[in-house]
Design an enzyme around this catalytic site. Structure first.
Site, PDB file in Angstrom:
ATOM      1  N   HIS A   9       0.808  -1.227   0.000  1.00 29.44           N
ATOM      2  CA  HIS A   9       0.000   0.000   0.000  1.00 29.44           C
ATOM      3  C   HIS A   9       0.840   1.276   0.000  1.00 29.44           C
ATOM      4  O   HIS A   9       0.410   2.307  -0.497  1.00 29.44           O
ATOM      5  CB  HIS A   9      -0.907  -0.002   1.244  1.00 29.44           C
ATOM      6  CG  HIS A   9      -0.132  -0.170   2.516  1.00 29.44           C
ATOM      7  ND1 HIS A   9       0.375  -1.394   2.900  1.00 29.44           N
ATOM      8  CD2 HIS A   9       0.259   0.726   3.461  1.00 29.44           C
ATOM      9  CE1 HIS A   9       1.030  -1.249   4.042  1.00 29.44           C
ATOM     10  NE2 HIS A   9       0.987   0.025   4.404  1.00 29.44           N
ATOM     11  N   CYS A  58       7.983  -0.893  -1.944  1.00 25.00           N
ATOM     12  CA  CYS A  58       7.335  -0.718  -0.643  1.00 25.00           C
ATOM     13  C   CYS A  58       7.776   0.641  -0.122  1.00 25.00           C
ATOM     14  O   CYS A  58       8.374   1.419  -0.880  1.00 25.00           O
ATOM     15  CB  CYS A  58       7.615  -1.872   0.319  1.00 25.00           C
ATOM     16  SG  CYS A  58       9.321  -2.073   0.849  1.00 25.00           S
ATOM     17  N   GLY A  59       7.475   0.944   1.130  1.00 21.19           N
ATOM     18  CA  GLY A  59       7.789   2.288   1.617  1.00 21.19           C
ATOM     19  C   GLY A  59       9.272   2.595   1.565  1.00 21.19           C
ATOM     20  O   GLY A  59       9.713   3.556   0.942  1.00 21.19           O
ATOM     21  N   GLY A  95      11.618   0.098   0.708  1.00 21.51           N
ATOM     22  CA  GLY A  95      12.281  -0.861  -0.182  1.00 21.51           C
ATOM     23  C   GLY A  95      12.936  -1.996   0.595  1.00 21.51           C
ATOM     24  O   GLY A  95      13.351  -3.001   0.016  1.00 21.51           O
ATOM     25  N   GLY A 140      11.738  -4.058   3.257  1.00 23.46           N
ATOM     26  CA  GLY A 140      10.963  -5.279   3.500  1.00 23.46           C
ATOM     27  C   GLY A 140      10.834  -6.121   2.252  1.00 23.46           C
ATOM     28  O   GLY A 140      10.992  -7.358   2.303  1.00 23.46           O
ATOM     29  N   MET A 141      10.549  -5.499   1.126  1.00 20.96           N
ATOM     30  CA  MET A 141      10.433  -6.236  -0.140  1.00 20.96           C
ATOM     31  C   MET A 141      11.753  -6.908  -0.484  1.00 20.96           C
ATOM     32  O   MET A 141      11.769  -8.039  -0.994  1.00 20.96           O
ATOM     33  CB  MET A 141      10.016  -5.303  -1.275  1.00 20.96           C
ATOM     34  CG  MET A 141       8.560  -4.925  -1.276  1.00 20.96           C
ATOM     35  SD  MET A 141       7.479  -6.352  -1.585  1.00 20.96           S
ATOM     36  CE  MET A 141       5.954  -5.471  -1.984  1.00 20.96           C
ATOM     37  N   HIS A 180      27.279  -6.248 -12.002  1.00 25.19           N
ATOM     38  CA  HIS A 180      28.055  -7.128 -11.118  1.00 25.19           C
ATOM     39  C   HIS A 180      27.216  -8.215 -10.436  1.00 25.19           C
ATOM     40  O   HIS A 180      27.734  -9.278 -10.135  1.00 25.19           O
ATOM     41  CB  HIS A 180      28.748  -6.301 -10.029  1.00 25.19           C
ATOM     42  CG  HIS A 180      29.902  -5.497 -10.539  1.00 25.19           C
ATOM     43  ND1 HIS A 180      30.822  -4.896  -9.712  1.00 25.19           N
ATOM     44  CD2 HIS A 180      30.300  -5.193 -11.818  1.00 25.19           C
ATOM     45  CE1 HIS A 180      31.731  -4.258 -10.442  1.00 25.19           C
ATOM     46  NE2 HIS A 180      31.426  -4.403 -11.723  1.00 25.19           N
ATOM     47  N   ARG A 211      34.258 -12.965 -13.560  1.00 29.19           N
ATOM     48  CA  ARG A 211      34.497 -13.155 -12.123  1.00 29.19           C
ATOM     49  C   ARG A 211      33.227 -12.903 -11.314  1.00 29.19           C
ATOM     50  O   ARG A 211      33.047 -13.471 -10.230  1.00 29.19           O
ATOM     51  CB  ARG A 211      35.628 -12.249 -11.632  1.00 29.19           C
ATOM     52  CG  ARG A 211      35.314 -10.754 -11.642  1.00 29.19           C
ATOM     53  CD  ARG A 211      36.542  -9.926 -11.294  1.00 29.19           C
ATOM     54  NE  ARG A 211      36.238  -8.514 -11.127  1.00 29.19           N
ATOM     55  CZ  ARG A 211      36.056  -7.639 -12.104  1.00 29.19           C
ATOM     56  NH1 ARG A 211      36.116  -8.064 -13.364  1.00 29.19           N
ATOM     57  NH2 ARG A 211      35.798  -6.377 -11.860  1.00 29.19           N
TER      58      ARG A 211
HETATM   59  C1  RB5 Z   1       4.611  -0.086   5.480  1.00 28.89           C
HETATM   60  O1  RB5 Z   1       4.276   0.862   6.433  1.00 28.89           O
HETATM   61  C2  RB5 Z   1       6.126  -0.268   5.430  1.00 28.89           C
HETATM   62  O2  RB5 Z   1       6.562  -0.895   6.599  1.00 28.89           O
HETATM   63  C3  RB5 Z   1       6.527  -1.055   4.204  1.00 28.89           C
HETATM   64  O3  RB5 Z   1       6.062  -0.422   3.077  1.00 28.89           O
HETATM   65  C4  RB5 Z   1       8.013  -1.230   3.993  1.00 28.89           C
HETATM   66  O4  RB5 Z   1       8.687  -0.023   4.047  1.00 28.89           O
HETATM   67  C5  RB5 Z   1       8.646  -2.299   4.783  1.00 28.89           C
HETATM   68  O5  RB5 Z   1       9.851  -2.532   4.745  1.00 28.89           O
END
Ligand code: RB5
Length: 146
Positions: free
Chosen positions: A9, A65-66, A68, A70-71, A98, A132
């Protein structure tokens, strides 16, 4: 070239912007959501995109994601995924040359639209150098399989 997109979101707006720009450039887009700013859990989208990439239904994935972060963590749990958070052009260049990254991750609360599309273009248009660097990736694969 086929690109699969996924976002939570916190970054739907950036994902939709990048989607529109890539469609103008005639990339084939598979948008795995999210489709609204209703709160969702980023790992659910990371795995959808990662599976499209490892099954070769897409050439590359782009996750948002907010931050980057967590993703990146979630996508890299999937065997065969090399997901790199690239919030600048240098990192996008290195990630491909690389690290042979197969998923680009962007933080929608970190980069603006103008920079984000340039990062995406750099990532999609930069080739892996092999040599390499492939030897080092082979060592990562061994860790993954151990
Ligand atoms: C959502 O609030 C946030 O935690 C998510 O988007 C992301 O940044 C997680 O790493």
């Amino acid at each position: 070239m086929k690109i699969v997109l996924g976002s939570d979101h916190a970054s739907v707006e950036l994902k939709d912007y990048i989607k529109a720009e890539l469609m103008k450039l005639e990339y084939e887009i598979n948008d795995q959501g999210a489709y609204s700013e209703k709160s969702v859990d980023y790992p659910d989208y990371a795995v959808k995109v990662a599976n499209e990439v490892t099954s070769k239904k897409a050439d590359y994935g782009i996750l948002f994601c907010g931050s980057g972060l967590g993703m990146s963590i979630a996508a890299n749990k999937v065997k065969g995924i090399r997901a790199t958070l690239c919030n600048d052009l240098y990192l996008a260049d290195m990630a491909r040359r690389h690290n042979n990254a197969n998923i680009l991750v962007l933080g929608g609360r970190v980069v603006g639209k103008g920079l984000a599309i340039e990062i995406v273009k750099k990532f999609l248009n930069t080739a892996f150098e092999g040599g390499r660097h492939q030897d080092r990736l082979d060592k990562i694969t061994k860790i993954e399989n151990s």
